[in-house]
Design a protein around this motif. Structure first.
Motif, PDB file in Angstrom:
ATOM      1  N   CYS A 148      21.935 -17.195 -52.150  1.00  0.00           N
ATOM      2  CA  CYS A 148      22.614 -18.643 -52.370  1.00  0.00           C
ATOM      3  C   CYS A 148      23.637 -18.851 -52.194  1.00  0.00           C
ATOM      4  O   CYS A 148      24.906 -18.307 -53.523  1.00  0.00           O
ATOM      5  CB  CYS A 148      22.165 -18.741 -53.499  1.00  0.00           C
ATOM      6  SG  CYS A 148      22.341 -21.272 -53.927  1.00  0.00           S
ATOM      7  N   THR A 149      24.321 -19.890 -51.574  1.00  0.00           N
ATOM      8  CA  THR A 149      26.104 -19.968 -51.972  1.00  0.00           C
ATOM      9  C   THR A 149      26.416 -21.227 -52.785  1.00  0.00           C
ATOM     10  O   THR A 149      27.589 -21.654 -52.610  1.00  0.00           O
ATOM     11  CB  THR A 149      26.620 -20.073 -50.760  1.00  0.00           C
ATOM     12  OG1 THR A 149      25.834 -21.918 -49.692  1.00  0.00           O
ATOM     13  CG2 THR A 149      26.560 -19.472 -49.554  1.00  0.00           C
ATOM     14  N   CYS A 202      18.704 -23.491 -44.683  1.00  0.00           N
ATOM     15  CA  CYS A 202      19.428 -22.865 -45.622  1.00  0.00           C
ATOM     16  C   CYS A 202      20.214 -21.640 -44.542  1.00  0.00           C
ATOM     17  O   CYS A 202      19.158 -20.513 -44.190  1.00  0.00           O
ATOM     18  CB  CYS A 202      19.004 -22.117 -46.959  1.00  0.00           C
ATOM     19  SG  CYS A 202      19.692 -20.651 -47.304  1.00  0.00           S
ATOM     20  N   PRO A 216      22.543 -18.726 -45.044  1.00  0.00           N
ATOM     21  CA  PRO A 216      22.139 -17.387 -45.123  1.00  0.00           C
ATOM     22  C   PRO A 216      20.727 -17.191 -45.352  1.00  0.00           C
ATOM     23  O   PRO A 216      20.475 -15.846 -46.598  1.00  0.00           O
ATOM     24  CB  PRO A 216      22.896 -17.075 -46.745  1.00  0.00           C
ATOM     25  CG  PRO A 216      23.339 -19.159 -47.078  1.00  0.00           C
ATOM     26  CD  PRO A 216      22.749 -20.049 -45.442  1.00  0.00           C
ATOM     27  N   CYS A 264      20.259 -27.392 -48.350  1.00  0.00           N
ATOM     28  CA  CYS A 264      18.867 -27.161 -48.796  1.00  0.00           C
ATOM     29  C   CYS A 264      18.338 -28.731 -49.525  1.00  0.00           C
ATOM     30  O   CYS A 264      16.861 -29.477 -49.460  1.00  0.00           O
ATOM     31  CB  CYS A 264      18.055 -26.274 -49.721  1.00  0.00           C
ATOM     32  SG  CYS A 264      19.502 -25.894 -51.260  1.00  0.00           S
ATOM     33  N   CYS A 314      25.757 -24.293 -51.858  1.00  0.00           N
ATOM     34  CA  CYS A 314      26.049 -25.146 -50.259  1.00  0.00           C
ATOM     35  C   CYS A 314      25.783 -26.824 -50.799  1.00  0.00           C
ATOM     36  O   CYS A 314      26.396 -27.611 -50.428  1.00  0.00           O
ATOM     37  CB  CYS A 314      26.270 -24.517 -49.736  1.00  0.00           C
ATOM     38  SG  CYS A 314      24.003 -24.845 -48.737  1.00  0.00           S
ATOM     39  N   GLY A 315      24.117 -26.553 -50.996  1.00  0.00           N
ATOM     40  CA  GLY A 315      23.737 -27.716 -51.550  1.00  0.00           C
ATOM     41  C   GLY A 315      22.786 -28.238 -49.360  1.00  0.00           C
ATOM     42  O   GLY A 315      22.485 -28.959 -49.917  1.00  0.00           O
TER      43      GLY A 315
HETATM   44  S1  SF4 Z   1      22.049 -24.632 -52.190  1.00  0.00           S
HETATM   45 FE1  SF4 Z   1      20.214 -24.057 -50.779  1.00  0.00          FE
HETATM   46  S2  SF4 Z   1      21.075 -24.012 -48.496  1.00  0.00           S
HETATM   47 FE2  SF4 Z   1      23.108 -23.781 -49.467  1.00  0.00          FE
HETATM   48  S3  SF4 Z   1      22.617 -21.900 -49.892  1.00  0.00           S
HETATM   49 FE3  SF4 Z   1      21.697 -22.136 -52.109  1.00  0.00          FE
HETATM   50  S4  SF4 Z   1      19.519 -21.721 -51.432  1.00  0.00           S
HETATM   51 FE4  SF4 Z   1      21.205 -21.711 -49.156  1.00  0.00          FE
END
Ligand code: SF4
Length: 56
Positions: free
Chosen positions: A30-31, A7, A9, A36, A33-34
């Motif tokens: 959390c953005t 992750c 961020p 994780c 982005c996937g």
């Molecule tokens: S989707 Fe997962 S990796 Fe992406 S910012 Fe959110 S928690 Fe972090």
């Protein structure tokens, strides 16, 4: 803890609990982005759309 490491961020933290540790996500960071999801060796993470209130 692969998800935390993936992750960028730093939205994932692990809370120590009896018998192990559990992840929690800071939703404001959390953005979505996937990264994780891809990193989890247990395939334990799902991304779900959530409704966002729109101002009129
Ligand atoms: S989707 Fe997962 S990796 Fe992406 S910012 Fe959110 S928690 Fe972090």
């Amino acid at each position: 803890m692969s998800c935390r490491d993936a992750c960028t961020p730093a939205a994932i933290c692990f809370d120590l609990a009896f018998g192990g540790a559990r992840p929690s996500i800071v939703m404001d960071t959390c953005t979505g982005c996937g990264d994780c999801v891809q990193a989890c060796p247990a395939d334990a993470i799902q991304l779900c759309a959530r409704e966002v209130a729109h101002e009129p």
